[in-house]
Design a protein around this motif. Structure first.
Motif, PDB file in Angstrom:
ATOM      1  N   ARG A  48       0.891  -1.353  -0.016  1.00  0.00           N
ATOM      2  CA  ARG A  48       0.157   0.195  -0.115  1.00  0.00           C
ATOM      3  C   ARG A  48       1.013   1.156   0.018  1.00  0.00           C
ATOM      4  NH1 ARG A  48      -3.757  -0.449   4.950  1.00  0.00           N
ATOM      5  NH2 ARG A  48      -4.414   1.670   4.115  1.00  0.00           N
ATOM      6  N   GLN A  49       1.838   1.198   0.791  1.00  0.00           N
ATOM      7  CA  GLN A  49       2.910   2.435   0.682  1.00  0.00           C
ATOM      8  C   GLN A  49       3.503   2.572  -0.473  1.00  0.00           C
ATOM      9  OE1 GLN A  49       5.193   0.984   4.367  1.00  0.00           O
ATOM     10  NE2 GLN A  49       3.816   1.823   5.706  1.00  0.00           N
ATOM     11  N   HIS A  52       1.186   3.890  -3.189  1.00  0.00           N
ATOM     12  CA  HIS A  52       0.725   5.121  -3.190  1.00  0.00           C
ATOM     13  C   HIS A  52       2.022   6.192  -3.638  1.00  0.00           C
ATOM     14  CE1 HIS A  52      -1.115   8.779  -1.901  1.00  0.00           C
ATOM     15  NE2 HIS A  52       0.032   9.258  -0.905  1.00  0.00           N
ATOM     16  N   ASN A  67      -0.048  16.727  -7.531  1.00  0.00           N
ATOM     17  CA  ASN A  67       0.089  16.380  -6.107  1.00  0.00           C
ATOM     18  C   ASN A  67       1.352  16.834  -5.536  1.00  0.00           C
ATOM     19  OD1 ASN A  67      -2.097  14.119  -5.558  1.00  0.00           O
ATOM     20  ND2 ASN A  67      -1.406  13.681  -7.573  1.00  0.00           N
ATOM     21  N   SER A 105       3.486  17.020   0.124  1.00  0.00           N
ATOM     22  CA  SER A 105       1.961  16.885   0.306  1.00  0.00           C
ATOM     23  C   SER A 105       1.523  18.035   1.352  1.00  0.00           C
ATOM     24  CB  SER A 105       1.748  15.576   0.693  1.00  0.00           C
ATOM     25  OG  SER A 105       2.130  14.577  -0.324  1.00  0.00           O
ATOM     26  N   GLN A 111      -2.072  19.734   3.824  1.00  0.00           N
ATOM     27  CA  GLN A 111      -2.939  18.464   4.241  1.00  0.00           C
ATOM     28  C   GLN A 111      -2.476  18.193   5.840  1.00  0.00           C
ATOM     29  OE1 GLN A 111      -1.718  15.363   1.911  1.00  0.00           O
ATOM     30  NE2 GLN A 111      -3.113  15.521   0.385  1.00  0.00           N
ATOM     31  N   ILE A 115      -4.275  13.220   7.734  1.00  0.00           N
ATOM     32  CA  ILE A 115      -4.657  12.897   6.212  1.00  0.00           C
ATOM     33  C   ILE A 115      -3.293  12.469   5.734  1.00  0.00           C
ATOM     34  CG2 ILE A 115      -5.128  14.013   3.941  1.00  0.00           C
ATOM     35  CD1 ILE A 115      -7.385  13.866   6.209  1.00  0.00           C
ATOM     36  N   VAL A 116      -2.188  13.172   6.034  1.00  0.00           N
ATOM     37  CA  VAL A 116      -0.917  12.570   5.340  1.00  0.00           C
ATOM     38  C   VAL A 116      -0.609  11.201   5.818  1.00  0.00           C
ATOM     39  CG1 VAL A 116       1.671  12.799   5.341  1.00  0.00           C
ATOM     40  CG2 VAL A 116      -0.051  14.788   5.329  1.00  0.00           C
ATOM     41  N   ASN A 119      -2.876   8.653   4.027  1.00  0.00           N
ATOM     42  CA  ASN A 119      -2.586   8.367   2.695  1.00  0.00           C
ATOM     43  C   ASN A 119      -1.281   7.468   2.537  1.00  0.00           C
ATOM     44  OD1 ASN A 119      -4.753   9.739   1.595  1.00  0.00           O
ATOM     45  ND2 ASN A 119      -3.487  11.643   1.557  1.00  0.00           N
TER      46      ASN A 119
END
Length: 390
Positions: A48-49, A52, A67, A105, A111, A115-116, A119
């Motif tokens: 997942r990391q 992203h 982004n 980000s 952010q 949130i960070v 994500n």
């Protein structure tokens, strides 16, 4: 009877041993299961990391710019610069690319930590640690990322700048919203009622900032901030014989050229259908505003690029000031490395303290900001020159 007792004792001891053996196997089985679950949970986070981060910096330039505000090549060059010149290193769990992506980000979209961390699938403490680590690394590159201001030469062909020989660029102040304690709010409240810091900045003809000075309270006037910047031992350095274009919020003094008062000046007053200049002062003001507009344009691109500058952030005031400085430095890096800046193109589609002291070693500098008859005469001579060569 004796034989029976011996057999009973044997059965009891055998039962105890069996139970102990079974309990040991159970504990071992539990330990194996827990270890396997822990290992699998860690492994399940890694894809997942990586997914992203890969979508941010490896998939396309469009996603990377949207982004992180820079394309993939620029991002890679910045990572290399931070490693080679700032000493940024891979952490225990995060590589340099992910550290920088987290920091960008925060700046790009303002952010929050929660949130960070969602994500990037990291803990809040990890995000906070690396934001501060990358911030310190970027600030250490100020000598690399602040360009040298070069004056306009006699052979300049740019129609906006060729009239201003010796000009280094344009200078102005901008207000950036900040969050402060209740006791400090009256000092930071500007004339529009917002809580902000008055940030002085100067840029060259390529829209790169050659000087910036955040931290002053929003209630402070532009001239006061400039006087303080010039008076600082390591402050704003303007070589004798050179100058910056300023608006009428500053005094017309040695090193700082302002327009004539009482004469139309702003670009909207010189738009299509308006009358042509009727005298030297009007012509001077028209050409002055067309050249000085570069600083307004630089501020617009800066704030469009970094969302954290458009609203107050929830950091201590000193950290907020450091984040503002990092935005200026990263703006310079992007302007230098990216040939086509989509933020500037977006601006075109709409209606419209660090100093370079080592660069001028051995020269004399402007030491005060005070109006003088000599500088007023210089402005009159420039205006007359423009009028005679129209």
């Amino acid at each position: 009877m004796l034989l029976v007792d011996i057999m009973d004792v044997y059965r009891v001891e055998t039962t105890v041993l069996v139970r102990r053996y079974m309990n040991a196997r159970t504990r071992r089985a539990k330990r194996i299961i827990l270890e396997h679950a822990r290992r699998c949970s860690v492994l399940s986070k890694i894809p997942r990391q990586e997914e992203h981060l890969g979508r941010l910096v490896n998939f396309s330039d469009i996603d990377c710019i949207s982004n992180l505000r820079m394309d993939r090549n620029t991002f890679g060059r910045l990572c290399r610069l931070l490693v080679d010149r700032a000493g940024l290193r891979t952490g225990k769990v995060l590589g340099v690319e992910e550290q920088l992506a987290i920091f960008l980000s925060v700046l790009s979209h303002h952010q929050k930590n929660r949130i960070v961390r969602f994500n990037f699938v990291r803990s809040g403490s990890t995000v906070s640690y690396y934001v501060n680590k990358v911030l310190a690394a970027i600030l250490s590159l100020h000598t690399v990322l602040i360009p040298k201001a070069t004056p306009v030469t006699d052979d300049c062909n740019d129609h906006r700048w060729k009239w201003f020989k010796g000009c280094l660029g344009a200078l102005d102040g901008t207000h950036i919203n900040v969050l402060v304690g209740d006791a400090d709010k009256p000092r930071y409240r500007n004339r529009k009622g917002q809580i902000s810091t008055n940030t002085l900045a100067a840029c060259d003809r390529n829209m790169q900032f050659v000087f910036f000075y955040p931290g002053w309270e929003g209630s402070a006037g532009d001239s006061r901030v400039l006087r303080d910047a010039v008076a600082q031992p390591d402050g704003f350095k303007v070589p004798q014989g050179c100058y910056y274009l300023c608006d009428n919020g500053y005094a017309n003094s040695n090193g700082f050229l302002t327009p004539f008062r009482g004469v139309r000046y702003h670009l909207k007053e010189w738009g299509p259908g308006t009358a042509i200049p009727q005298n030297p002062r009007e012509m001077f003001n028209m050409r002055h505003t067309k050249a000085r507009n570069i600083i307004e344009r630089a501020f617009a691109v800066l704030k469009m690029r970094w969302g954290i500058l458009r609203s107050a952030s929830y950091y201590p005031i000193q950290t907020q000031i450091r984040l503002i400085m990092s935005c200026f430095l990263l703006h310079n890096f992007i302007r230098r490395e990216m040939e086509n800046d989509p933020i500037e193109a977006e601006l075109d589609g709409e209606t419209m303290p660090f100093a370079q002291d080592a660069e001028f070693e051995g020269q004399e500098f402007v030491e005060s900001v005070e109006p003088s008859a000599q500088w007023t005469q210089t402005r009159e001579e420039i205006a007359q020159y423009m009028w005679n060569n129209r």
